[in-house]
Design a protein around this motif. Structure first.
Motif, short mmCIF file in Angstrom:
data_model
loop_
_atom_site.label_atom_id
_atom_site.label_comp_id
_atom_site.label_asym_id
_atom_site.label_seq_id
_atom_site.Cartn_x
_atom_site.Cartn_y
_atom_site.Cartn_z
N THR A 137 0.87 -1.18 0.00
CA THR A 137 0.00 0.00 0.00
C THR A 137 0.90 1.22 0.00
N LEU A 138 0.81 2.04 -1.06
CA LEU A 138 1.71 3.17 -1.23
C LEU A 138 0.90 4.47 -1.32
N ALA A 172 6.08 0.58 -12.26
CA ALA A 172 6.51 1.94 -12.60
C ALA A 172 7.05 2.73 -11.42
N LEU A 173 6.62 2.41 -10.20
CA LEU A 173 7.04 3.20 -9.04
C LEU A 173 8.27 2.63 -8.34
N THR A 213 2.02 9.76 -7.93
CA THR A 213 0.87 9.70 -8.84
C THR A 213 -0.30 10.58 -8.37
N GLY A 214 -0.31 10.98 -7.10
CA GLY A 214 -1.45 11.73 -6.58
C GLY A 214 -2.54 10.86 -6.01
N THR A 215 -2.33 9.53 -6.01
CA THR A 215 -3.32 8.61 -5.46
C THR A 215 -2.61 7.43 -4.83
N THR A 216 -3.28 6.73 -3.94
CA THR A 216 -2.71 5.54 -3.32
C THR A 216 -2.64 4.41 -4.34
N VAL A 217 -1.51 3.72 -4.37
CA VAL A 217 -1.31 2.60 -5.29
C VAL A 217 -1.09 1.34 -4.46
N GLY A 218 -1.79 0.28 -4.82
CA GLY A 218 -1.66 -0.99 -4.11
C GLY A 218 -1.11 -2.09 -4.99
N GLN A 272 -0.71 -0.94 -11.11
CA GLN A 272 -0.54 -1.35 -9.72
C GLN A 272 0.91 -1.76 -9.50
N GLU A 273 1.22 -2.25 -8.30
CA GLU A 273 2.62 -2.56 -8.02
C GLU A 273 2.84 -4.03 -7.68
#
Length: 308
Positions: free
Chosen positions: A194-195, A225-226, A275-280, A287-288
């Motif tokens: 959870t990012l 990508a992150l 990204t301006g939003t949470t990425v899971g 996603q990651e």
């Protein structure tokens, strides 16, 4: 033991982009396809293991388009693979090759699929910019007659125009008599990611305790990508500690390293989320992931046996 050779894949991608190579028929013998890399390497011994053609629609005003396509077929004769090369024209985001001794109910031939359409034993995986993998002398992946082999292709693009091509995997092979160690591959890592969008760095980590003794010869860090950095620790040993580039997901060879039974394996992934939003965690390119692909012998681990 001959040194590992890790070759740039740029020439292959340039030669094979556009999908001119035809995929083998689902019922054709594994390894009997035409040499799709012949134009890239004069005198090359690379040949098609498994591949399929595909088409991906343009975004049509959406941010991106993605899908998964698979092909599954039966191995007709024993094959000892000493090297892997991805056939990854534009639109190919990830490739995963898995095998099983039994027909597990997945479709045979070419079929639409999801990221979950994999078998229990992984023998190869690649992403954007993954370089060639050639094993040291005496080591190979052994496919046996009667096994089923499955290729899972993740397709992704942000362009308006539809893409069509052929993606797959090329191999080099050796005689059975030259092989003393049989290899496979498994993932160590975590699905608990959870990012929040707070810049960087942020972390995810996971793994397992080894359930048997084995030797590690190469590592493939996989994030998306992150991702910026990945580390793999085996007990007190650090097997991998490297920066990560999403568009150049290279393989890291190491001297054969013994992992004792019950040794703790821990993958730690570093990310920067702007990204301006949470990425899971998830299977989409948006996603990651946090996986280290581990090539080992003797073979025996399953694809997600060390992922929590």
């Amino acid at each position: 033991m001959a040194p590992m050779r890790w070759l740039a894949a740029a020439a292959l991608v340039g030669a094979c982009g556009g999908g001119s190579a035809a995929p083998p028929h689902p019922d054709s013998p594994i390894g009997s396809g035409s040499d799709a890399a012949g134009s890239a390497d004069a005198g090359s011994t690379w040949s098609t293991l498994i591949s399929r053609s595909w088409m991906l629609q343009g975004t049509g005003g959406a941010a991106y388009a993605e899908r998964w396509e698979c092909i599954r077929t039966k191995v007709t004769s024993d094959v000892y693979i000493s090297g892997f090369r991805e056939l990854a024209p534009a639109g190919t985001d990830e490739l995963t090759v898995t095998v099983t001794a039994n027909d597990t109910g997945l479709s045979n031939g070419s079929y639409d699929c999801s990221a979950a359409a994999v078998d229990t034993t992984m023998v190869y995986a690649a992403g954007l910019g993954t370089d060639d993998l050639e094993f040291p002398d005496g080591m190979a992946v052994h496919l046996t007659a009667g096994q089923y082999i499955n290729l899972n292709i993740h397709l992704y693009q942000t362009g308006m125009q539809a893409l069509s091509a052929t993606s797959g995997v090329l191999v080099e092979t050796v005689p059975a008599a030259s092989v003393s160690h049989e290899l496979d591959m498994f993932y160590a890592g975590t699905r608990q990611i959870t990012l929040p969008s707070q810049g960087g760095p942020q972390y995810a980590s996971g793994g397992c305790a080894a359930t048997a003794a084995y030797n590690v010869i190469a590592l493939w860090p996989h994030m998306r990508a992150l991702g910026t950095h990945q580390k793999l620790a085996a007990g007190s040993q650090t097997l991998l500690d490297a920066d990560f580039t999403p568009t150049a997901q290279t393989i890291h060879p190491i001297a054969p390293t013994q992992i004792a039974n019950s040794t703790s394996l821990l993958t730690t992934c570093t990310y920067v989320n702007t990204t301006g939003t949470t990425v899971g965690e998830g299977d989409s390119a948006t996603q990651e992931a946090c996986f280290t692909g581990i090539y080992e012998y003797p073979s025996g681990n399953t694809i997600f046996s060390c992922v929590n």
